[in-house]
Design a protein around this motif. Structure first.
Motif, PDB file in Angstrom:
ATOM      1  N   VAL A   1     181.847  65.730  64.400  1.00 52.30           N
ATOM      2  CA  VAL A   1     183.130  65.804  63.702  1.00 52.30           C
ATOM      3  C   VAL A   1     183.548  64.411  63.261  1.00 52.30           C
ATOM      4  O   VAL A   1     183.453  63.445  64.026  1.00 52.30           O
ATOM      5  CB  VAL A   1     184.218  66.408  64.614  1.00 52.30           C
ATOM      6  N   ASP A   2     183.993  64.314  61.995  1.00 49.94           N
ATOM      7  CA  ASP A   2     184.584  63.079  61.488  1.00 49.94           C
ATOM      8  C   ASP A   2     186.068  63.091  61.858  1.00 49.94           C
ATOM      9  O   ASP A   2     186.845  63.903  61.339  1.00 49.94           O
ATOM     10  CB  ASP A   2     184.406  62.990  59.971  1.00 49.94           C
ATOM     11  N   ASN A   3     186.473  62.207  62.775  1.00 50.59           N
ATOM     12  CA  ASN A   3     187.846  62.230  63.278  1.00 50.59           C
ATOM     13  C   ASN A   3     188.877  61.772  62.259  1.00 50.59           C
ATOM     14  O   ASN A   3     190.076  61.976  62.467  1.00 50.59           O
ATOM     15  CB  ASN A   3     187.953  61.366  64.537  1.00 50.59           C
ATOM     16  N   ALA A   4     188.438  61.153  61.162  1.00 52.26           N
ATOM     17  CA  ALA A   4     189.400  60.693  60.155  1.00 52.26           C
ATOM     18  C   ALA A   4     190.060  61.865  59.444  1.00 52.26           C
ATOM     19  O   ALA A   4     191.263  61.844  59.186  1.00 52.26           O
ATOM     20  CB  ALA A   4     188.688  59.784  59.147  1.00 52.26           C
ATOM     21  N   ASP A   5     189.279  62.907  59.117  1.00 47.46           N
ATOM     22  CA  ASP A   5     189.845  64.062  58.410  1.00 47.46           C
ATOM     23  C   ASP A   5     189.513  65.383  59.099  1.00 47.46           C
ATOM     24  O   ASP A   5     189.734  66.450  58.533  1.00 47.46           O
ATOM     25  CB  ASP A   5     189.352  64.097  56.962  1.00 47.46           C
ATOM     26  N   ARG A   6     188.938  65.321  60.327  1.00 50.41           N
ATOM     27  CA  ARG A   6     188.570  66.490  61.134  1.00 50.41           C
ATOM     28  C   ARG A   6     187.525  67.359  60.456  1.00 50.41           C
ATOM     29  O   ARG A   6     187.378  68.549  60.780  1.00 50.41           O
ATOM     30  CB  ARG A   6     189.805  67.350  61.473  1.00 50.41           C
ATOM     31  N   SER A   7     186.778  66.821  59.516  1.00 50.34           N
ATOM     32  CA  SER A   7     185.726  67.592  58.868  1.00 50.34           C
ATOM     33  C   SER A   7     184.496  67.655  59.776  1.00 50.34           C
ATOM     34  O   SER A   7     184.226  66.739  60.549  1.00 50.34           O
ATOM     35  CB  SER A   7     185.351  66.966  57.522  1.00 50.34           C
ATOM     36  N   VAL A   8     183.735  68.749  59.669  1.00 46.57           N
ATOM     37  CA  VAL A   8     182.537  68.957  60.476  1.00 46.57           C
ATOM     38  C   VAL A   8     181.322  68.492  59.683  1.00 46.57           C
ATOM     39  O   VAL A   8     181.030  69.023  58.611  1.00 46.57           O
ATOM     40  CB  VAL A   8     182.392  70.439  60.872  1.00 46.57           C
ATOM     41  N   MET A   9     180.627  67.494  60.207  1.00 40.60           N
ATOM     42  CA  MET A   9     179.456  66.937  59.533  1.00 40.60           C
ATOM     43  C   MET A   9     178.171  67.650  59.932  1.00 40.60           C
ATOM     44  O   MET A   9     177.215  67.696  59.153  1.00 40.60           O
ATOM     45  CB  MET A   9     179.344  65.445  59.865  1.00 40.60           C
ATOM     46  N   LEU A  10     178.133  68.188  61.157  1.00 41.83           N
ATOM     47  CA  LEU A  10     176.943  68.885  61.647  1.00 41.83           C
ATOM     48  C   LEU A  10     177.391  69.964  62.617  1.00 41.83           C
ATOM     49  O   LEU A  10     178.234  69.722  63.484  1.00 41.83           O
ATOM     50  CB  LEU A  10     175.989  67.906  62.346  1.00 41.83           C
ATOM     51  N   ASP A  11     176.834  71.168  62.464  1.00 41.44           N
ATOM     52  CA  ASP A  11     177.168  72.279  63.354  1.00 41.44           C
ATOM     53  C   ASP A  11     175.896  73.084  63.591  1.00 41.44           C
ATOM     54  O   ASP A  11     175.430  73.806  62.720  1.00 41.44           O
ATOM     55  CB  ASP A  11     178.254  73.150  62.739  1.00 41.44           C
ATOM     56  N   LYS A  12     175.298  72.910  64.779  1.00 35.06           N
ATOM     57  CA  LYS A  12     174.044  73.589  65.117  1.00 35.06           C
ATOM     58  C   LYS A  12     174.190  74.280  66.466  1.00 35.06           C
ATOM     59  O   LYS A  12     174.921  73.820  67.335  1.00 35.06           O
ATOM     60  CB  LYS A  12     172.890  72.580  65.200  1.00 35.06           C
ATOM     61  N   ARG A  13     173.468  75.401  66.610  1.00 30.73           N
ATOM     62  CA  ARG A  13     173.414  76.105  67.889  1.00 30.73           C
ATOM     63  C   ARG A  13     171.953  76.365  68.245  1.00 30.73           C
ATOM     64  O   ARG A  13     171.182  76.832  67.409  1.00 30.73           O
ATOM     65  CB  ARG A  13     174.194  77.414  67.841  1.00 30.73           C
ATOM     66  N   TYR A  14     171.607  76.027  69.492  1.00 29.30           N
ATOM     67  CA  TYR A  14     170.230  76.147  69.941  1.00 29.30           C
ATOM     68  C   TYR A  14     170.155  77.089  71.138  1.00 29.30           C
ATOM     69  O   TYR A  14     170.945  76.980  72.084  1.00 29.30           O
ATOM     70  CB  TYR A  14     169.675  74.784  70.360  1.00 29.30           C
ATOM     71  N   PHE A  15     169.194  78.013  71.070  1.00 34.31           N
ATOM     72  CA  PHE A  15     168.901  78.874  72.209  1.00 34.31           C
ATOM     73  C   PHE A  15     167.746  78.240  72.967  1.00 34.31           C
ATOM     74  O   PHE A  15     166.622  78.158  72.483  1.00 34.31           O
ATOM     75  CB  PHE A  15     168.533  80.284  71.731  1.00 34.31           C
ATOM     76  N   ILE A  16     168.042  77.747  74.178  1.00 36.80           N
ATOM     77  CA  ILE A  16     167.084  76.932  74.921  1.00 36.80           C
ATOM     78  C   ILE A  16     166.179  77.818  75.770  1.00 36.80           C
ATOM     79  O   ILE A  16     166.639  78.697  76.504  1.00 36.80           O
ATOM     80  CB  ILE A  16     167.824  75.927  75.825  1.00 36.80           C
ATOM     81  N   THR A  17     164.861  77.565  75.639  1.00 34.87           N
ATOM     82  CA  THR A  17     163.876  78.203  76.500  1.00 34.87           C
ATOM     83  C   THR A  17     163.028  77.109  77.145  1.00 34.87           C
ATOM     84  O   THR A  17     163.174  75.922  76.840  1.00 34.87           O
ATOM     85  CB  THR A  17     162.977  79.161  75.700  1.00 34.87           C
TER      86      THR A  17
END
Length: 515
Positions: free
Chosen positions: A281-297
Motif C-alpha cells: 500500500v502507498d500510504n500517501a494516497d492509500r492506493s494498493v500497488m500489489l495485491d496477491k494471495r498464495y495458497f501455501i503447500t
C-alpha cells in the motif's frame, strides 16, 4: 512559505519542485536531498557535523549516521551528474563533518517602496515651501507648525492622551488574563502534527491471522521471506525497509509504503482454506500497488518466494541485480520442504537464547543430513554453533573441529562474497577478544549485506573498543531495520550484557514510552 530559487555552483536549485538544473541537464531529487542541499546553501563554507544535519534536516525522523552518509553520497552523485567531473561540491572534513565548497548565490532583496505616509508628508510640505518666492518659509508659519492644532484646547488633548493610555493598559490586562486562562485550562491540547512520509521507506508488517487455524505454523516462513525482502532491498536498492514482523507497537510511521502480510480464510474449491495475503500500500494516497494471495503447500514454497520477489521488483521499479540473483541461486534450496525447515531453524537463531540455539543446531544438522548440497544450511549451522560457544564454551576438541569446518567453508567457491561467512568470523574473533580483526570482518559483512544482525555485531565490537556513542548508533540502526523483542534481546544479551539505559538511552526511553 515557498523557498526561493538559488544557485549552487553551476546548478539552479528550485526547492518548490525538488529540481536542480543547468543548461542541457535537469535532475529531480528526493525531498530529503533538496532539504539537505538547502541547509548546506544556508551555511556555505561551514563544517556541519552529522548531528547538526540530523537535527535540522531530519527534524521529526529518527535516523542514524549511516542514513546521513548515504544521503550525502546520493547528493554528491546528483551534483556531479551532467558531465561536471572536476567540480567537488561537498567535501568531507575528517572527524568533523561535511562542508559545501561551491559558491552559493541567493536572489537580491526587493527595494523598499516609498510609503504612502512619506508621500503624504512630502505633499503637505510642498505648499509650505511654495508659500514665498524662492521656497522660503515665513517665521510665523514655522512656529505655527510646531504649535498645537488651532481650535483644540490643551486640556482636551491631555485628556485624550490619558484615555488612550488607559485603553492601552486595559487591553494589555485583558491579554494577560486570556493567556492565564489558556494556560490553566484543563482541556487537552489539540495537536495538529503532520508526518512527512518518505516514499523510499517501506514497513513490512505481519497481521495475525486469527481467522486461520494453521496460520501460526507458517509464521516462520513469513518471517524468513520478510527478512529476505528487507535485506535484499536495503542492500541492492535505494529503498530503506523496516522489517516489523516482530514489532507489535502501533506507533505513527513516516514510511511511504507498507507491505502487509496476513493469513486469511478463502473458499478454495469446495472448502475454506488459509491463504497468505500480501498487499503493498502507498500510504500517501492509500492506493494498493500489489495485491496477491498464495495458497501455501509443502512443494510450492520456493515458487511463492520467487514470485513475490519478482512482483515487488516490477511494482517498485527496482530490477534485481545479477549479483543478487546469483546469491539467491546459491543460498535457496530447490526443495520447498528444505526451505520450510530452514526458515523454522532460522527463526530459532533469531530468538537468540541458549535453548533456541541448541534446537536450531539440531535442526540444521537434520537439514544437512537430508539435503547435503544445501550449502547455506552448513553456513547457518556454523554461525549457530559459534554463538553457542560464546554462551557456553566448547571443549578444545569440539572448538578445533569447529575451526576446521570454518576453514573448509571459506574454501568453497564464492563464499568470500557471502555476508554470513564474515559474520561467522566476526563472532569467533569477538569471542577471542580480537577487537580490531572482528571490526574488519563485520565491516566486510556490512559491505556485502545491510542486515540488522550485522549492526548488532558492529555495536558489540564498538562496546569492546570503549566507543559507546558509536555502539549506540549501530544498535539504533539494527533496531530501526528490524524493531522488536528479538533485536532487543540480541542487543542486551549476545556475548555480554549491555546496559540499554547507559549505552543506548534513546532506545530505552522509546521502549518505556511504547509500553
Amino acid at each position: 512559505m515557498q523557498q526561493p530559487v538559488f544557485r549552487v555552483g553551476a546548478w539552479l536549485v528550485t526547492p518548490a519542485i525538488n529540481q536542480i538544473s543547468k543548461p542541457g541537464h535537469t535532475e529531480t531529487l528526493e525531498p530529503r536531498l533538496i532539504d539537505l542541499l538547502t541547509f548546506f546553501a544556508h551555511h556555505p563554507d561551514v563544517v556541519l557535523s552529522r548531528d547538526e544535519l540530523i537535527d535540522n534536516v531530519w527534524k521529526r525522523n529518527i535516523v542514524t549516521s549511516h542514513v546521513v552518509t548515504q544521503s550525502i553520497s546520493e547528493l554528491r552523485k546528483s551534483l556531479k551528474s551532467g558531465g561536471e567531473e572536476g567540480q567537488e561540491y561537498i567535501v568531507t572534513v575528517p572527524k568533523r563533518g561535511y562542508k559545501l565548497s561551491a559558491t552559493v548565490e541567493w536572489p537580491d532583496a526587493q527595494p523598499d517602496t516609498v510609503s504612502e505616509s512619506a508621500g503624504a508628508e512630502e505633499g503637505s510640505a510642498a505648499p509650505v515651501a511654495a508659500a514665498l518666492p524662492g521656497g522660503e518659509v515665513p517665521a510665523a508659519t514655522a512656529v505655527a507648525a510646531k504649535a498645537e492644532p488651532v481650535g483644540i484646547p490643551a486640556r482636551v488633548l491631555r485628556r485624550a492622551r490619558i484615555w488612550v493610555w488607559l485603553l492601552f493598559f486595559a487591553a494589555l490586562a485583558a491579554c494577560v488574563i486570556l493567556i492565564g486562562m489558556a494556560t490553566w485550562s484543563l482541556r487537552p491540547p489539540v495537536t495538529s502534527d503532520k508526518l512527512l512520509l518518505n516514499p523510499r521507506d517501506i514497513d513490512i508488517r505481519l497481521v495475525n491471522g486469527n481467522s486461520c487455524s494453521n496460520w501460526s505454523s507458517q509464521r516462520s516462513y513469513v518471517v524468513g521471506i520478510s527478512e529476505l525482502i528487507s535485506s535484499s532491498l536495503n542492500t541492492w536498492s535505494t529503498f530503506l525497509v523496516h522489517d516489523k514482523t516482530d514489532f507489535n507497537i502501533n506507533n505513527p510511521s513516516t514510511s511511504g509504503k507498507s507491505l502487509n502480510i496476513e493469513f486469511v480464510n478463502q473458499r478454495h474449491y469446495r472448502s475454506q482454506q488459509c491463504f497468505m495475503s500480501v498487499k503493498l500500500v502507498d500510504n500517501a494516497d492509500r492506493s494498493v500497488m500489489l495485491d496477491k494471495r498464495y495458497f501455501i503447500t509443502r512443494d510450492n514454497l520456493v515458487e511463492i518466494q520467487n514470485d513475490l520477489l519478482n512482483n515487488l521488483s516490477v511494482v517498485l521499479q527496482q530490477p534485481w541485480p545479477d549479483v543478487m540473483k546469483e546469491r539467491l541461486r546459491q543460498n535457496v534450496p530447490e526443495q520447498g520442504q528444505a526451505l520450510q525447515s530452514y526458515f523454522i531453524a532460522h527463526q530459532l537463531l533469531i530468538d537468540g537464547d541458549a535453548d533456541s540455539l541448541t534446537k536450531a543446531s539440531k535442526m540444521f544438522s537434520d537439514i544437512i543430513r537430508t539435503y547435503p548440497d544445501f550449502t547455506f544450511a552448513h553456513s547457518e549451522k556454523l554461525l549457530v554453533d559459534i554463538l553457542r560457544h560464546s554462551q557456553q564454551p566448547l571443549s578444545d576438541a569440539a572448538l578445533a573441529d569447529l575451526h576446521q569446518q570454518m576453514n573448509a567453508l571459506g574454501n568453497l567457491p564464492d563464499m568470500d562474497n557471502n555476508s554470513i561467512y564474515y559474520q561467522i568470523r566476526a563472532v569467533d574473533l569477538i569471542v577471542q577478544g580480537k577487537t580490531d580483526d572482528a571490526y574488519a570482518a563485520i565491516n566486510k559483512s556490512i559491505e556485502l549485506e545491510m542486515s540488522w544482525l550485522n549492526y548488532v555485531l558492529l555495536g558489540k565490537v564498538f562496546e569492546m573498543k570503549g566507543e559507546n556513542r558509536l555502539a549506540a548508533d549501530a544498535y539504533i540502526t539494527a533496531f530501526n531495520l528490524r524493531p522488536g523483542n528479538n533485536t532487543l534481546y540480541w542487543i542486551k544479551n549476545s556475548f555480554f550484557q549491555t546496559s540499554i539505559a547507559n549505552v543506548v538511552p534513546w532506545l530505552d526511553n522509546f521502549i518505556s514510552e511504547s509500553e
